[in-house]
Every structure is written in C-alpha cells, then in structure tokens.
Design a protein around this motif. Structure first.
Motif, PDB file in Angstrom:
ATOM      1  N   PRO A  76      25.423  25.010  35.903  1.00  0.00           N
ATOM      2  CA  PRO A  76      25.090  26.203  35.951  1.00  0.00           C
ATOM      3  C   PRO A  76      24.939  27.225  37.339  1.00  0.00           C
ATOM      4  CG  PRO A  76      22.884  25.194  35.188  1.00  0.00           C
ATOM      5  CD  PRO A  76      24.251  24.390  35.262  1.00  0.00           C
ATOM      6  N   GLU A  77      25.732  25.780  38.266  1.00  0.00           N
ATOM      7  CA  GLU A  77      25.619  26.487  39.546  1.00  0.00           C
ATOM      8  C   GLU A  77      27.207  26.825  39.929  1.00  0.00           C
ATOM      9  OE1 GLU A  77      23.104  26.459  41.839  1.00  0.00           O
ATOM     10  OE2 GLU A  77      21.943  25.749  40.030  1.00  0.00           O
ATOM     11  N   MET A  78      28.202  26.927  38.716  1.00  0.00           N
ATOM     12  CA  MET A  78      29.976  27.232  39.364  1.00  0.00           C
ATOM     13  C   MET A  78      29.831  28.856  39.533  1.00  0.00           C
ATOM     14  SD  MET A  78      31.914  26.593  35.915  1.00  0.00           S
ATOM     15  CE  MET A  78      31.572  25.152  35.043  1.00  0.00           C
ATOM     16  N   PRO A  79      30.460  29.139  40.555  1.00  0.00           N
ATOM     17  CA  PRO A  79      30.603  30.550  40.876  1.00  0.00           C
ATOM     18  C   PRO A  79      32.184  31.551  39.615  1.00  0.00           C
ATOM     19  CG  PRO A  79      32.242  29.162  42.496  1.00  0.00           C
ATOM     20  CD  PRO A  79      30.742  27.549  41.523  1.00  0.00           C
ATOM     21  N   VAL A  80      32.036  32.191  39.499  1.00  0.00           N
ATOM     22  CA  VAL A  80      32.658  32.797  38.696  1.00  0.00           C
ATOM     23  C   VAL A  80      33.168  34.632  39.463  1.00  0.00           C
ATOM     24  CG1 VAL A  80      33.254  34.918  36.621  1.00  0.00           C
ATOM     25  CG2 VAL A  80      30.901  32.466  36.650  1.00  0.00           C
ATOM     26  N   TYR A  81      34.521  33.807  39.465  1.00  0.00           N
ATOM     27  CA  TYR A  81      35.493  34.721  40.363  1.00  0.00           C
ATOM     28  C   TYR A  81      36.187  36.145  39.502  1.00  0.00           C
ATOM     29  CZ  TYR A  81      35.554  30.205  42.682  1.00  0.00           C
ATOM     30  OH  TYR A  81      34.855  29.000  43.779  1.00  0.00           O
ATOM     31  N   SER A  82      35.519  37.199  40.034  1.00  0.00           N
ATOM     32  CA  SER A  82      36.543  38.395  39.124  1.00  0.00           C
ATOM     33  C   SER A  82      35.524  39.345  40.778  1.00  0.00           C
ATOM     34  CB  SER A  82      35.715  38.543  38.103  1.00  0.00           C
ATOM     35  OG  SER A  82      36.125  39.012  36.852  1.00  0.00           O
ATOM     36  N   SER A  83      36.236  40.439  39.734  1.00  0.00           N
ATOM     37  CA  SER A  83      36.022  41.414  40.439  1.00  0.00           C
ATOM     38  C   SER A  83      34.489  42.634  40.278  1.00  0.00           C
ATOM     39  CB  SER A  83      36.866  43.088  39.853  1.00  0.00           C
ATOM     40  OG  SER A  83      36.739  43.236  38.481  1.00  0.00           O
ATOM     41  N   PRO A  84      33.992  43.294  41.424  1.00  0.00           N
ATOM     42  CA  PRO A  84      32.814  44.063  41.143  1.00  0.00           C
ATOM     43  C   PRO A  84      32.621  44.935  39.540  1.00  0.00           C
ATOM     44  CG  PRO A  84      33.539  44.246  42.583  1.00  0.00           C
ATOM     45  CD  PRO A  84      34.532  43.213  42.616  1.00  0.00           C
ATOM     46  N   ILE A 106      35.222  38.955  44.005  1.00  0.00           N
ATOM     47  CA  ILE A 106      37.142  39.006  44.757  1.00  0.00           C
ATOM     48  C   ILE A 106      37.864  40.273  45.468  1.00  0.00           C
ATOM     49  CG2 ILE A 106      37.178  37.536  42.781  1.00  0.00           C
ATOM     50  CD1 ILE A 106      39.082  40.410  43.296  1.00  0.00           C
ATOM     51  N   VAL A 107      37.363  40.812  45.229  1.00  0.00           N
ATOM     52  CA  VAL A 107      37.728  42.562  46.343  1.00  0.00           C
ATOM     53  C   VAL A 107      36.822  42.154  48.207  1.00  0.00           C
ATOM     54  CG1 VAL A 107      36.743  44.704  46.812  1.00  0.00           C
ATOM     55  CG2 VAL A 107      37.613  44.206  44.735  1.00  0.00           C
ATOM     56  N   ALA A 108      35.561  41.559  47.469  1.00  0.00           N
ATOM     57  CA  ALA A 108      35.135  41.496  49.534  1.00  0.00           C
ATOM     58  C   ALA A 108      35.356  40.500  50.206  1.00  0.00           C
ATOM     59  CB  ALA A 108      33.734  41.595  48.712  1.00  0.00           C
ATOM     60  N   ASN A 109      35.833  39.060  49.483  1.00  0.00           N
ATOM     61  CA  ASN A 109      36.553  37.602  49.349  1.00  0.00           C
ATOM     62  C   ASN A 109      37.534  37.766  48.722  1.00  0.00           C
ATOM     63  OD1 ASN A 109      33.709  37.257  51.030  1.00  0.00           O
ATOM     64  ND2 ASN A 109      33.285  37.673  48.850  1.00  0.00           N
TER      65      ASN A 109
END
Length: 262
Positions: free
Chosen positions: A106-114, A133-136
């Motif tokens: 449950p702690e894993m990040p999901v990398y995606s756009s706003p 992914i836009v901010a970072n």
C-alpha cells in the motif's frame, strides 16, 4: 545478459512465455519484459525496471492478467517488493491492476500525471501515494541512472507521458508507437511492415499531427536506443529514426476527420 544495441538481432522471435524476458542488464540495472500471453491484436506489454531496492512496474496492465504478471515478477523477486507503478494514462488495459498491486504494497508510489491521478481513484483505491510527474519530472535510481518523465499531451490522453531511462536509452512510450498485430514478435524486424500495424492504432487514437510533432520536439536531446510501447513490438535501435519520422509525418485524428480545415 549483456546490453543489446539492436533488438532485431536477438529478440525478433517469440520469447519464452513462461518466464520473464531480460532486455537489459548492466551497471546494477535489469529491465524485463513480462508479457502478457493474450493472443489478441491488443496484446499488452508490461515491463519491470529493477535497480537496487527499486522495482518499478511500467504499465502494470488490466486486472484479468494480474495473476500472470505477478507470477512473472515472483520469478525475479517477491511481488510485495515491487516499489512503484509507472502509469502512463488511466485506461484499464494500462492501469486497472494498480489496485491489486497496492494491496500487496500500500505504500508504493504511483507515478503519473495530475490529469491521470484525477481518474485513477475510480478503480477503487483513492488513498494511494500519488507521485506527480509534472512537478517532479526526474527520478534518480539507486545506481545513479535516472528516469525522465516526458509529457505527451493528447497522445492519446491529455495527461499522457512517456518514461526515458537514461542508462539504457529505453523509451517506455505507452500508447505512442503502439501497434495492433496478431502476427506478433517481441521486436520489430521490418519497419515497413510494422508501420501498417501502427496505422491501425494511431490513425484513430492519436489526436493530430500537431500533437505528434510537438511531442517529437520534446524528445530533442535524448539518445533513444529502443522504444518500448504498451501494445505491439519493441522498436530497436536500427528503426528508431524511422519511428521518429513516422510521427513527424503522421496524419491522424482530427487531421482525418476535418481534412478541409488547414
């Protein structure tokens, strides 16, 4: 497995569907193709990037193939050690199994756009760790290589993006350069033949030539060794220039619907 500069030399045939297929292994990073075995024109590709304590699934896929992808991962590592999901847009064939992976970790990040993060909670888990992914736009891996997230607006979703891995030169392209193909192989051998298979997808799904040319401009400066789409075959080094030119010249979407408008 040593780094292969041109996939057409080594992986043009059908891989062993019972095991993960390593595509790159060097300097502490291994990248795998995980499949799926579905014999349809919309065959989906899921990839795994393993680097130190990071194990990132690229486009984890739909829920009906979660067990299959999980089994492939378990041949490499404990599935609960998958540390993140890269989700190029919200469509179910790309993203629906995120809820199953989040049950494991449950702690894993999901990398995606706003724009994608607005829609992903509709799969049933609104409380996940959302990486913007836009901010970072850059994420550094333990080996020192990095992932660069590059926006690809309206190809085909407004919040779509691709992921570039600096060490391998791999571009995980999502639906861009996707192909529909029942006579499938892991890598493209003839780009002329493959172009027709990409047309079956791109002419209807991609927004316009303006969108494709704008995206190609954003790739300037990146040394791309291979293109790894979510559907169809991997485009190896010898065909990368052809693939770039394909998008530059592509007329699709609104270009075809409103041809009378300049």
């Amino acid at each position: 497995m040593p780094y292969q500069a041109d996939f057409t030399l080594t992986t043009a045939a059908i891989p062993d569907m019972d095991i993960p297929t390593p595509l790159y292994s060097r300097h502490g990073t291994t990248i795998y193709w995980l499949g799926i075995t579905d014999e349809t024109a919309f065959r989906c590709n899921t990839y795994l990037i393993v680097d130190g304590d990071q194990a990132l699934l690229v486009d984890p896929g739909n829920r009906s193939f979660f067990d299959q992808v999980k089994t492939r991962v378990s041949q490499i590592m404990l599935p609960e050690h998958v540390s993140g999901l890269i989700v190029c847009h919200q469509d179910p064939d790309v993203a629906a199994s995120m809820v199953d992976w989040l049950e494991l970790n449950p702690e894993m990040p999901v990398y995606s756009s706003p724009r994608t993060h607005v829609l992903l909670p509709h799969y049933g888990n609104p409380d996940y760790n959302a990486y913007d992914i836009v901010a970072n736009p850059e994420f550094t891996l333990p080996s020192g290589s990095h992932l660069r997230f590059i926006e690809a607006p309206f190809l085909h979703f407004p919040g779509a993006f691709v992921t570039y891995h600096s060490e391998s030169g791999f571009l995980f392209s999502g639906d861009i350069w996707a192909a529909l193909d029942t006579d499938w192989s892991l890598a493209v051998s003839s780009f002329g033949v493959h172009k027709e298979k990409m047309d079956l997808f791109h002419l209807d799904y991609m927004a316009s030539n303006l969108a494709t040319r704008g995206f190609i401009k954003s790739l300037s400066g990146f040394e791309i060794q291979a293109i790894l789409p979510q559907h169809g075959s991997i485009i190896g080094t010898s065909h990368v220039d052809d693939a770039i030119e394909y998008l530059k010249e592509l007329r699709c979407g609104t270009d075809l619907i409103y041809p009378e408008i300049p």
